[in-house]
Design a protein around this motif. Structure first.
Motif, PDB file in Angstrom:
ATOM      1  N   VAL A  43       3.973  10.443  -6.259  1.00 59.24           N
ATOM      2  CA  VAL A  43       5.190  11.014  -6.848  1.00 59.24           C
ATOM      3  C   VAL A  43       4.985  11.306  -8.329  1.00 59.24           C
ATOM      4  CG1 VAL A  43       7.585  10.508  -7.439  1.00 59.24           C
ATOM      5  CG2 VAL A  43       6.755  10.032  -5.153  1.00 59.24           C
ATOM      6  N   LEU A  44       4.250  10.436  -9.022  1.00 61.06           N
ATOM      7  CA  LEU A  44       3.959  10.697 -10.436  1.00 61.06           C
ATOM      8  C   LEU A  44       3.138  11.973 -10.601  1.00 61.06           C
ATOM      9  CD1 LEU A  44       3.122   7.105 -11.743  1.00 61.06           C
ATOM     10  CD2 LEU A  44       5.194   8.437 -12.182  1.00 61.06           C
ATOM     11  N   TYR A  45       2.146  12.178  -9.725  1.00 57.52           N
ATOM     12  CA  TYR A  45       1.371  13.416  -9.770  1.00 57.52           C
ATOM     13  C   TYR A  45       2.254  14.636  -9.524  1.00 57.52           C
ATOM     14  CZ  TYR A  45      -3.027  10.755  -9.667  1.00 57.52           C
ATOM     15  OH  TYR A  45      -4.077   9.928  -9.973  1.00 57.52           O
TER      16      TYR A  45
ATOM     17  N   ILE B 102      13.626  11.254  -2.086  1.00 58.11           N
ATOM     18  CA  ILE B 102      12.847  11.165  -0.842  1.00 58.11           C
ATOM     19  C   ILE B 102      11.922   9.949  -0.871  1.00 58.11           C
ATOM     20  CG2 ILE B 102      11.043  12.303   0.504  1.00 58.11           C
ATOM     21  CD1 ILE B 102      12.325  14.968  -0.217  1.00 58.11           C
ATOM     22  N   PHE B 103      11.255   9.724  -1.996  1.00 59.72           N
ATOM     23  CA  PHE B 103      10.358   8.573  -2.098  1.00 59.72           C
ATOM     24  C   PHE B 103      11.127   7.259  -1.963  1.00 59.72           C
ATOM     25  CE2 PHE B 103       8.745   5.276  -5.033  1.00 59.72           C
ATOM     26  CZ  PHE B 103       7.605   4.911  -4.328  1.00 59.72           C
ATOM     27  N   LEU B 104      12.292   7.183  -2.624  1.00 59.10           N
ATOM     28  CA  LEU B 104      13.086   5.956  -2.553  1.00 59.10           C
ATOM     29  C   LEU B 104      13.532   5.674  -1.121  1.00 59.10           C
ATOM     30  CD1 LEU B 104      14.544   3.635  -3.986  1.00 59.10           C
ATOM     31  CD2 LEU B 104      16.461   5.180  -4.391  1.00 59.10           C
ATOM     32  N   LEU B 105      14.011   6.719  -0.424  1.00 60.52           N
ATOM     33  CA  LEU B 105      14.439   6.525   0.960  1.00 60.52           C
ATOM     34  C   LEU B 105      13.261   6.142   1.851  1.00 60.52           C
ATOM     35  CD1 LEU B 105      16.963   9.495   1.360  1.00 60.52           C
ATOM     36  CD2 LEU B 105      17.480   7.075   0.989  1.00 60.52           C
ATOM     37  N   ALA B 106      12.104   6.782   1.622  1.00 61.20           N
ATOM     38  CA  ALA B 106      10.926   6.450   2.432  1.00 61.20           C
ATOM     39  C   ALA B 106      10.473   5.010   2.182  1.00 61.20           C
ATOM     40  CB  ALA B 106       9.792   7.417   2.117  1.00 61.20           C
ATOM     41  N   ALA B 107      10.526   4.568   0.907  1.00 61.93           N
ATOM     42  CA  ALA B 107      10.135   3.192   0.598  1.00 61.93           C
ATOM     43  C   ALA B 107      11.093   2.196   1.238  1.00 61.93           C
ATOM     44  CB  ALA B 107      10.095   3.002  -0.911  1.00 61.93           C
TER      45      ALA B 107
ATOM     46  N   TRP C 122       0.835  -1.208   0.000  1.00 61.77           N
ATOM     47  CA  TRP C 122       0.000   0.000   0.000  1.00 61.77           C
ATOM     48  C   TRP C 122       0.867   1.255   0.000  1.00 61.77           C
ATOM     49  CZ3 TRP C 122      -4.800   1.059  -1.107  1.00 61.77           C
ATOM     50  CH2 TRP C 122      -5.791   0.096  -0.991  1.00 61.77           C
ATOM     51  N   PHE C 123       1.876   1.268   0.848  1.00 61.69           N
ATOM     52  CA  PHE C 123       2.740   2.449   0.944  1.00 61.69           C
ATOM     53  C   PHE C 123       3.472   2.698  -0.366  1.00 61.69           C
ATOM     54  CE2 PHE C 123       6.756   4.562   1.820  1.00 61.69           C
ATOM     55  CZ  PHE C 123       6.365   5.608   2.637  1.00 61.69           C
ATOM     56  N   ILE C 124       4.011   1.648  -0.994  1.00 62.91           N
ATOM     57  CA  ILE C 124       4.793   1.821  -2.217  1.00 62.91           C
ATOM     58  C   ILE C 124       3.909   2.266  -3.377  1.00 62.91           C
ATOM     59  CG2 ILE C 124       6.161   0.600  -3.941  1.00 62.91           C
ATOM     60  CD1 ILE C 124       7.272  -1.134  -1.679  1.00 62.91           C
ATOM     61  N   VAL C 125       2.739   1.621  -3.536  1.00 63.94           N
ATOM     62  CA  VAL C 125       1.871   1.955  -4.674  1.00 63.94           C
ATOM     63  C   VAL C 125       1.315   3.369  -4.541  1.00 63.94           C
ATOM     64  CG1 VAL C 125      -0.264   1.360  -5.856  1.00 63.94           C
ATOM     65  CG2 VAL C 125       1.289  -0.443  -5.119  1.00 63.94           C
TER      66      VAL C 125
ATOM     67  N   ILE D 150      14.699  -1.272   5.965  1.00 65.67           N
ATOM     68  CA  ILE D 150      16.121  -1.082   5.685  1.00 65.67           C
ATOM     69  C   ILE D 150      16.623   0.135   6.452  1.00 65.67           C
ATOM     70  CG2 ILE D 150      17.826  -0.627   3.877  1.00 65.67           C
ATOM     71  CD1 ILE D 150      15.981  -2.052   1.929  1.00 65.67           C
ATOM     72  N   ASN D 151      17.846   0.038   7.007  1.00 66.67           N
ATOM     73  CA  ASN D 151      18.430   1.137   7.774  1.00 66.67           C
ATOM     74  C   ASN D 151      18.864   2.243   6.809  1.00 66.67           C
ATOM     75  OD1 ASN D 151      19.653   2.840   9.553  1.00 66.67           O
ATOM     76  ND2 ASN D 151      21.095   1.324  10.372  1.00 66.67           N
ATOM     77  N   VAL D 152      18.047   3.267   6.706  1.00 62.06           N
ATOM     78  CA  VAL D 152      18.319   4.342   5.756  1.00 62.06           C
ATOM     79  C   VAL D 152      19.484   5.198   6.207  1.00 62.06           C
ATOM     80  CG1 VAL D 152      17.307   6.341   4.595  1.00 62.06           C
ATOM     81  CG2 VAL D 152      15.912   4.333   5.048  1.00 62.06           C
TER      82      VAL D 152
END
Length: 373
Positions: free
Chosen positions: A107-109, A151-156, A98-101, A162-164
């Motif tokens: 992010v596309l918007y 930001i989206f990649l790190l949040a995902a 859910w979070f990723i989709v 994963i230890n960001v």
């Protein structure tokens, strides 16, 4: 990978639960599409009515066009799966999905909104709304999009456990090593930033640098592409470009023209005195030209030299050449009317038979004759 192990929880479910999940997914998919269609129609009405919030409506409509059908399908399937009684492991995986989709669709918007918003902002602050995309616009859009996706990649990754923090620290150390290895690339990148901030030229400007003159077609993060006057495209690094003196002809408002005319030094003084006024009158007759000065610059045994200076009151190269040509042609006619020889004096060597010395004489015509021994 044992697929049956992952599908085992679904095999234990009864048929009614699976049918309910499928119907829920189908209804969700149709509902989302219907909602998006109605919203787009309302936004189109806002544009047609010319309301004050029309730019916002255009931005929202363009952003909604980035709606991913795959994302809508996955959301509908996950909505149907939420109606099932799944193990804890699957519920956790669904939360991650859910979070990723949803994050990816958001992010596309925002990606489309950043592009259109920046373009509208720079067009509204430009002198000509139809002007090409500026360097500042390109760099700003690139920086905002890069930041958004990072930001989206790190949040995902953080959502997946994963230890960001450790990843960011390792990326910082690796970034230093990469920066040292690609100094030339970074030099061009910072040069493009300098072009965007200082604006020595923009896309569409006619410029000239060492051995290159033409129109700027594109300013990228590393190179600038120039369409040369001879027709070919020239690609030059931004750092190398800024090392040279750049002449921007598009921002030129007037052209200063300076050249010299020579006449025969044997011209009588009373005729030579009439030349400056005659040349000035010629310059003043030309359209879109402002006369500056006409003077007898020098006197030598070869010629009397007059210097003309005037300004063409627009930046057109064609106007400059037309004005210069008209002045030169009218000057020839003026010299003929005044009876002035426009040819500089030349020397003729005459060899007399039986003598060793040569006599030099100044003649008005351009010729050299040798008398045989």
């Amino acid at each position: 990978m044992n697929i049956q192990r992952y599908l085992a929880p679904f095999a234990q479910l009864d048929g009614e639960a699976l049918i309910l999940a499928a119907v829920t997914a189908l209804i969700t998919f149709l509902a989302i599409h219907l909602f998006l269609r109605v919203l787009r129609r309302r936004l189109c009405k806002h544009e047609q009515q010319g309301r004050a919030d029309r730019p916002v409506a255009e931005l929202l409509k363009s952003s909604l066009n980035r709606t991913s059908t795959l994302a809508v399908l996955v959301i509908a399937i996950m909505t149907g799966l939420n109606t099932l009684d799944l193990p804890v492991v699957w519920e956790e995986r669904l939360r991650h999905l859910w979070f990723i989709v949803l994050g990816l669709q958001l992010v596309l918007y925002l990606d489309r909104a950043v592009t259109l918003g920046a373009r509208r902002y720079f067009r509204s602050h430009a002198e000509d709304e139809q002007s090409p995309t500026t360097v500042a616009n390109t760099l700003m859009v690139w920086a905002l999009k890069t930041t958004l996706w990072v930001i989206f990649l790190l949040a995902a990754l953080s959502n997946l456990g994963i230890n960001v923090s450790a990843l960011v620290a390792s990326l910082g150390i690796g970034g230093i090593a990469v920066a040292l290895a690609v100094q030339n690339v970074l030099g061009d990148l910072f040069a493009s930033l300098a072009i965007a901030v200082d604006k020595p030229f923009e896309v569409g400007d006619a410029i000239a640098i060492t051995n290159v003159s033409g129109t700027v077609e594109h300013v990228g993060l590393k190179t600038t592409r120039i369409r040369a006057d001879s027709g070919e495209q020239i690609v030059i690094g931004n750092a190398e470009l800024l090392k040279n003196t750049v002449r921007n002809y598009k921002r030129m408002q007037t052209r200063r023209v300076q050249f010299s005319l020579r006449i025969n030094p044997a011209t009588p003084p009373e005729q030579a005195a009439k030349v400056p006024d005659a040349l000035r009158a010629i310059v003043e007759r030309q359209p879109d030209v402002r006369a500056d000065r006409v003077h007898l610059k020098s006197i030598s045994q070869d010629a009397l030299e007059y210097e003309l200076v005037f300004y063409v009151l627009n930046s057109s190269y064609l106007s400059y050449m037309n004005a210069q040509q008209a002045v030169l042609l009218d000057a020839l006619q003026a010299f003929a009317d005044l009876g002035i020889d426009a040819n500089a004096a030349t020397r003729r060597l005459v060899f007399e038979q039986g003598t060793e010395a040569a006599n030099e004489q100044l003649l008005p015509e351009r010729e050299m004759k040798t008398r045989p021994h």
